[in-house]
Design a protein around this motif. Structure first.
Motif, short mmCIF file in Angstrom:
data_model
loop_
_atom_site.label_atom_id
_atom_site.label_comp_id
_atom_site.label_asym_id
_atom_site.label_seq_id
_atom_site.Cartn_x
_atom_site.Cartn_y
_atom_site.Cartn_z
N UNK A 298 46.94 44.60 38.36
CA UNK A 298 46.90 43.13 38.51
C UNK A 298 45.59 42.67 39.14
N UNK A 299 45.10 43.40 40.14
CA UNK A 299 43.86 43.02 40.81
C UNK A 299 42.66 43.19 39.86
N UNK A 300 42.70 44.24 39.05
CA UNK A 300 41.60 44.47 38.11
C UNK A 300 41.53 43.34 37.09
N UNK A 301 42.71 42.89 36.60
CA UNK A 301 42.75 41.79 35.64
C UNK A 301 42.19 40.51 36.22
N UNK A 302 42.35 40.33 37.52
CA UNK A 302 41.83 39.13 38.19
C UNK A 302 40.37 39.30 38.65
N UNK A 303 39.83 40.46 38.41
CA UNK A 303 38.44 40.78 38.83
C UNK A 303 38.28 40.72 40.34
N UNK B 53 35.35 52.44 40.98
CA UNK B 53 34.08 53.00 41.43
C UNK B 53 34.24 54.51 41.49
N UNK B 54 34.03 55.19 40.38
CA UNK B 54 34.26 56.62 40.30
C UNK B 54 35.74 56.92 40.42
N UNK B 55 36.13 57.72 41.42
CA UNK B 55 37.53 58.04 41.61
C UNK B 55 38.20 57.11 42.62
N UNK B 56 37.52 56.04 42.96
CA UNK B 56 38.03 55.10 43.96
C UNK B 56 37.95 53.66 43.44
N UNK B 57 38.42 52.75 44.30
CA UNK B 57 38.39 51.33 43.99
C UNK B 57 37.69 50.59 45.13
N UNK B 58 37.08 49.46 44.77
CA UNK B 58 36.41 48.63 45.77
C UNK B 58 36.62 47.16 45.42
N UNK B 59 36.66 46.30 46.43
CA UNK B 59 36.82 44.86 46.19
C UNK B 59 35.52 44.28 45.66
N UNK B 60 35.64 43.35 44.74
CA UNK B 60 34.48 42.61 44.25
C UNK B 60 34.15 41.50 45.24
N UNK B 61 33.10 40.75 44.96
CA UNK B 61 32.72 39.64 45.84
C UNK B 61 33.84 38.61 45.90
N UNK B 62 34.45 38.30 44.75
CA UNK B 62 35.55 37.33 44.76
C UNK B 62 36.79 37.91 45.42
N UNK B 63 36.99 39.21 45.27
CA UNK B 63 38.12 39.86 45.93
C UNK B 63 38.00 39.80 47.44
N UNK B 64 36.78 40.03 47.93
CA UNK B 64 36.56 39.94 49.37
C UNK B 64 36.76 38.52 49.86
#
Length: 263
Positions: free
Chosen positions: A51-56, A61-72
Protein backbone atom coordinates in the motif's frame (compact mmCIF):
# COMPACT_ATOMS: atom_id res chain seq x y z
CA UNK A 1 -10.37 17.36 1.06
CA UNK A 2 -12.20 14.03 0.88
CA UNK A 3 -9.11 12.33 -0.52
CA UNK A 4 -6.92 13.78 2.25
CA UNK A 5 -9.41 12.63 4.90
CA UNK A 6 -9.41 9.16 3.36
CA UNK A 7 -5.63 9.01 3.65
CA UNK A 8 -5.78 10.16 7.27
CA UNK A 9 -8.33 7.43 7.95
CA UNK A 10 -6.12 4.91 6.13
CA UNK A 11 -3.27 5.60 8.54
CA UNK A 12 -5.38 6.13 11.65
CA UNK A 13 -7.10 2.74 11.36
CA UNK A 14 -3.84 0.83 11.75
CA UNK A 15 -1.18 1.35 14.40
CA UNK A 16 1.05 -0.98 12.36
CA UNK A 17 0.92 1.38 9.37
CA UNK A 18 1.95 4.33 11.53
CA UNK A 19 4.78 2.37 13.13
CA UNK A 20 6.11 1.09 9.79
CA UNK A 21 6.03 4.52 8.17
CA UNK A 22 7.76 6.13 11.13
CA UNK A 23 10.37 3.38 11.20
CA UNK A 24 11.17 3.93 7.53
CA UNK A 25 11.15 7.68 8.06
CA UNK A 26 14.06 7.22 10.46
CA UNK A 27 16.19 4.98 8.24
CA UNK A 28 16.11 2.20 5.63
CA UNK A 29 15.09 -1.14 7.08
CA UNK A 30 14.67 -4.72 5.91
CA UNK A 31 11.41 -6.63 6.25
CA UNK A 32 12.93 -8.60 9.12
CA UNK A 33 13.90 -5.40 10.93
CA UNK A 34 10.40 -4.01 10.44
CA UNK A 35 8.82 -7.15 11.87
CA UNK A 36 11.10 -6.99 14.91
CA UNK A 37 10.43 -3.28 15.42
CA UNK A 38 6.64 -3.27 14.94
CA UNK A 39 5.55 -6.78 15.83
CA UNK A 40 3.47 -6.95 12.64
CA UNK A 41 3.07 -10.36 11.00
CA UNK A 42 4.70 -11.03 7.63
CA UNK A 43 1.35 -11.00 5.73
CA UNK A 44 0.32 -7.74 7.42
CA UNK A 45 3.70 -6.17 6.72
CA UNK A 46 3.50 -7.26 3.09
CA UNK A 47 0.14 -5.51 2.64
CA UNK A 48 1.44 -2.35 4.33
CA UNK A 49 4.56 -2.18 2.17
CA UNK A 50 2.47 -2.74 -0.96
CA UNK A 51 0.00 0.00 0.00
CA UNK A 52 2.82 2.43 0.84
CA UNK A 53 4.63 1.67 -2.42
CA UNK A 54 1.45 2.38 -4.41
CA UNK A 55 1.20 5.76 -2.69
CA UNK A 56 4.89 6.48 -3.36
CA UNK A 57 5.50 6.90 0.37
CA UNK A 58 8.26 4.30 0.35
CA UNK A 59 10.63 2.77 -2.20
CA UNK A 60 12.64 -0.42 -2.46
CA UNK A 61 16.35 0.03 -1.78
CA UNK A 62 18.12 -3.26 -2.43
CA UNK A 63 16.94 -5.72 0.21
CA UNK A 64 15.41 -2.95 2.31
CA UNK A 65 12.85 -0.17 2.17
CA UNK A 66 13.14 3.57 2.76
CA UNK A 67 10.65 6.43 3.00
CA UNK A 68 10.46 8.85 0.10
CA UNK A 69 10.37 12.62 0.58
CA UNK A 70 6.56 12.59 0.57
CA UNK A 71 6.54 9.59 2.89
CA UNK A 72 8.70 11.43 5.39
CA UNK A 73 6.41 14.45 5.10
CA UNK A 74 3.28 12.37 5.77
CA UNK A 75 4.94 10.57 8.70
CA UNK A 76 6.11 13.82 10.31
CA UNK A 77 2.77 15.60 9.97
CA UNK A 78 0.75 12.60 11.12
CA UNK A 79 3.02 12.17 14.14
CA UNK A 80 2.53 15.85 14.99
CA UNK A 81 -1.24 15.37 14.77
CA UNK A 82 -1.08 12.32 17.05
CA UNK A 83 1.03 14.17 19.60
CA UNK A 84 -1.32 17.16 19.50
CA UNK A 85 -4.36 14.95 20.10
CA UNK A 86 -2.58 13.04 22.87
CA UNK A 87 -1.76 16.35 24.58
CA UNK A 88 -5.33 17.60 24.15
CA UNK A 89 -6.67 14.40 25.66
CA UNK A 90 -4.34 14.80 28.62
CA UNK A 91 -5.36 18.43 29.20
CA UNK A 92 -9.06 17.93 28.56
CA UNK A 93 -9.95 17.32 32.20
CA UNK A 94 -8.32 20.59 33.33
CA UNK A 95 -8.73 22.71 30.20
CA UNK A 96 -11.53 24.81 31.69
CA UNK A 97 -9.16 26.01 34.45
CA UNK A 98 -6.03 26.58 32.39
CA UNK A 99 -5.21 30.32 32.26
CA UNK A 100 -4.40 30.08 28.55
CA UNK A 101 -4.52 33.85 28.07
CA UNK A 102 -1.60 34.16 30.49
CA UNK A 103 0.41 31.23 29.19
CA UNK A 104 2.88 32.48 26.60
CA UNK A 105 3.78 29.13 25.08
CA UNK A 106 2.31 26.51 22.76
CA UNK A 107 0.12 24.09 24.70
CA UNK A 108 1.81 21.21 22.89
CA UNK A 109 4.77 21.83 25.18
CA UNK A 110 2.64 20.38 27.98
CA UNK A 111 2.72 16.91 26.44
CA UNK A 112 5.08 15.78 29.22
CA UNK A 113 3.20 17.55 32.01
CA UNK A 114 2.24 15.94 35.30
CA UNK A 115 -1.38 16.74 36.18
CA UNK A 116 -2.47 16.33 39.79
CA UNK A 117 -6.12 16.55 40.80
CA UNK A 118 -7.85 16.14 44.16
CA UNK A 119 -9.54 12.84 44.93
CA UNK A 120 -11.66 11.47 47.75
CA UNK A 121 -8.63 9.75 49.26
CA UNK A 122 -6.20 12.60 48.52
CA UNK A 123 -8.15 15.89 48.55
CA UNK A 124 -4.92 17.85 49.05
CA UNK A 125 -3.02 16.14 46.22
CA UNK A 126 -2.26 19.34 44.22
CA UNK A 127 -0.69 21.00 47.27
CA UNK A 128 1.17 17.82 48.17
CA UNK A 129 2.65 17.74 44.68
CA UNK A 130 4.24 21.18 45.03
CA UNK A 131 5.46 20.30 48.52
CA UNK A 132 7.24 17.27 47.06
CA UNK A 133 8.95 19.51 44.51
CA UNK A 134 9.92 22.02 47.20
CA UNK A 135 11.39 19.29 49.41
CA UNK A 136 13.96 18.17 46.84
CA UNK A 137 14.77 21.50 45.17
CA UNK A 138 17.98 23.42 45.69
CA UNK A 139 16.63 26.63 44.17
CA UNK A 140 13.05 27.89 44.41
CA UNK A 141 11.35 30.87 42.80
CA UNK A 142 7.69 31.75 43.19
CA UNK A 143 5.36 34.41 41.86
CA UNK A 144 1.86 34.15 43.25
CA UNK A 145 -1.25 35.82 44.61
CA UNK A 146 -1.04 33.50 47.64
CA UNK A 147 1.51 31.86 49.94
CA UNK A 148 0.06 28.90 51.79
CA UNK A 149 1.16 27.70 55.22
CA UNK A 150 2.47 24.32 54.04
CA UNK A 151 4.73 25.86 51.40
CA UNK A 152 5.99 28.46 53.87
CA UNK A 153 6.90 25.75 56.37
CA UNK A 154 8.84 23.66 53.85
CA UNK A 155 10.62 26.65 52.31
CA UNK A 156 11.55 28.09 55.73
CA UNK A 157 13.02 24.80 56.90
CA UNK A 158 14.79 24.01 53.63
CA UNK A 159 16.20 27.54 53.35
CA UNK A 160 17.10 28.37 56.94
CA UNK A 161 18.28 24.92 57.98
CA UNK A 162 19.31 23.12 54.79
CA UNK A 163 20.74 25.69 52.36
CA UNK A 164 17.96 26.06 49.82
CA UNK A 165 17.87 29.42 48.02
CA UNK A 166 14.53 31.15 47.70
CA UNK A 167 13.15 34.18 45.91
CA UNK A 168 9.48 35.01 45.95
CA UNK A 169 7.25 37.73 44.52
CA UNK A 170 3.82 38.00 46.10
CA UNK A 171 0.87 40.34 46.11
CA UNK A 172 0.56 42.40 49.31
CA UNK A 173 -2.61 40.49 50.16
CA UNK A 174 -0.69 37.20 50.22
CA UNK A 175 1.79 38.52 52.78
CA UNK A 176 -0.92 40.28 54.80
CA UNK A 177 -2.76 36.97 55.16
CA UNK A 178 0.33 35.43 56.77
CA UNK A 179 1.19 38.49 58.86
CA UNK A 180 -2.22 38.43 60.55
CA UNK A 181 -1.34 35.09 62.18
CA UNK A 182 1.36 35.44 64.84
CA UNK A 183 2.85 31.98 64.29
CA UNK A 184 2.95 32.36 60.52
CA UNK A 185 4.30 35.90 60.88
CA UNK A 186 7.17 34.56 62.99
CA UNK A 187 8.05 31.91 60.39
CA UNK A 188 7.91 34.46 57.59
CA UNK A 189 10.14 36.85 59.52
CA UNK A 190 12.64 34.05 60.10
CA UNK A 191 12.63 33.28 56.39
CA UNK A 192 13.12 36.88 55.28
CA UNK A 193 15.95 37.26 57.78
CA UNK A 194 17.98 34.49 56.15
CA UNK A 195 20.63 35.55 53.61
CA UNK A 196 19.52 32.80 51.21
CA UNK A 197 15.99 34.16 50.93
CA UNK A 198 14.44 37.30 49.53
CA UNK A 199 10.79 38.24 49.22
CA UNK A 200 9.37 41.10 47.21
CA UNK A 201 5.93 42.63 46.92
CA UNK A 202 4.33 43.37 43.59
CA UNK A 203 1.97 46.32 43.69
CA UNK A 204 -0.49 45.00 41.18
CA UNK A 205 -2.36 41.88 40.18
CA UNK A 206 -0.56 38.55 39.97
CA UNK A 207 -3.12 36.30 38.26
CA UNK A 208 -1.09 33.09 38.56
CA UNK A 209 0.41 30.91 41.28
CA UNK A 210 3.64 29.56 39.78
CA UNK A 211 6.50 27.77 41.52
CA UNK A 212 9.81 27.09 39.78
CA UNK A 213 11.86 24.38 41.48
CA UNK A 214 15.18 23.84 39.76
CA UNK A 215 14.08 22.74 36.27
CA UNK A 216 10.35 22.29 36.92
CA UNK A 217 7.55 24.84 36.47
CA UNK A 218 4.48 24.19 38.64
CA UNK A 219 1.12 25.95 38.31
CA UNK A 220 -1.95 25.81 40.53
CA UNK A 221 -5.26 25.77 38.63
CA UNK A 222 -8.30 27.35 40.30
CA UNK A 223 -11.87 27.85 39.16
CA UNK A 224 -13.73 31.14 38.92
CA UNK A 225 -14.56 30.91 42.65
CA UNK A 226 -10.94 30.48 43.66
CA UNK A 227 -11.29 26.78 44.51
CA UNK A 228 -8.16 24.75 43.83
CA UNK A 229 -9.01 22.24 41.11
CA UNK A 230 -5.66 20.88 39.95
CA UNK A 231 -1.95 21.41 39.62
CA UNK A 232 0.16 20.99 36.52
CA UNK A 233 3.93 20.88 36.31
CA UNK A 234 6.38 20.40 33.47
CA UNK A 235 10.08 20.09 32.80
CA UNK A 236 9.68 21.19 29.18
CA UNK A 237 12.32 23.88 28.45
CA UNK A 238 9.78 26.16 26.76
CA UNK A 239 7.40 26.02 29.72
CA UNK A 240 10.19 26.57 32.24
CA UNK A 241 11.58 29.47 30.16
CA UNK A 242 8.13 31.09 30.12
CA UNK A 243 7.84 30.77 33.91
CA UNK A 244 11.35 32.15 34.45
CA UNK A 245 10.74 35.13 32.14
CA UNK A 246 7.46 35.89 33.88
CA UNK A 247 9.13 35.64 37.28
CA UNK A 248 11.92 38.04 36.30
CA UNK A 249 9.38 40.52 35.02
CA UNK A 250 7.52 40.57 38.34
CA UNK A 251 10.80 40.60 40.25
CA UNK A 252 12.11 43.70 38.47
CA UNK A 253 8.82 45.55 38.99
CA UNK A 254 8.49 44.73 42.69
CA UNK A 255 9.99 46.09 45.90
CA UNK A 256 11.73 44.25 48.76
CA UNK A 257 9.59 43.24 51.71
CA UNK A 258 10.52 45.26 54.78
CA UNK A 259 10.42 43.13 57.93
CA UNK A 260 8.74 46.04 59.73
CA UNK A 261 5.79 45.59 57.38
CA UNK A 262 5.15 42.27 59.06
CA UNK A 263 4.23 43.97 62.33
Amino acid sequence: MDTALEEIEFLALSANRVQVLNALREERRTRRELVERTGASQPTLGRILRDFTERHWIERDGDAYAATATGRLVAAEFTDLLETLETEGKLRTVMQWLPTEEMGFDLRHLSDATITTPSQTRPGAPVQRVLELLERAERVRIFSYAFNEQSLDVIRRRTVEEGQTFRGVFSPAAVDALAHDSALRSRLRELTGDESAEIRLYDGEIPLAVTITDGVAHLFLRDENGLLRAAIDSENPEVVAWAEERFERYWEESSPLDSEELE
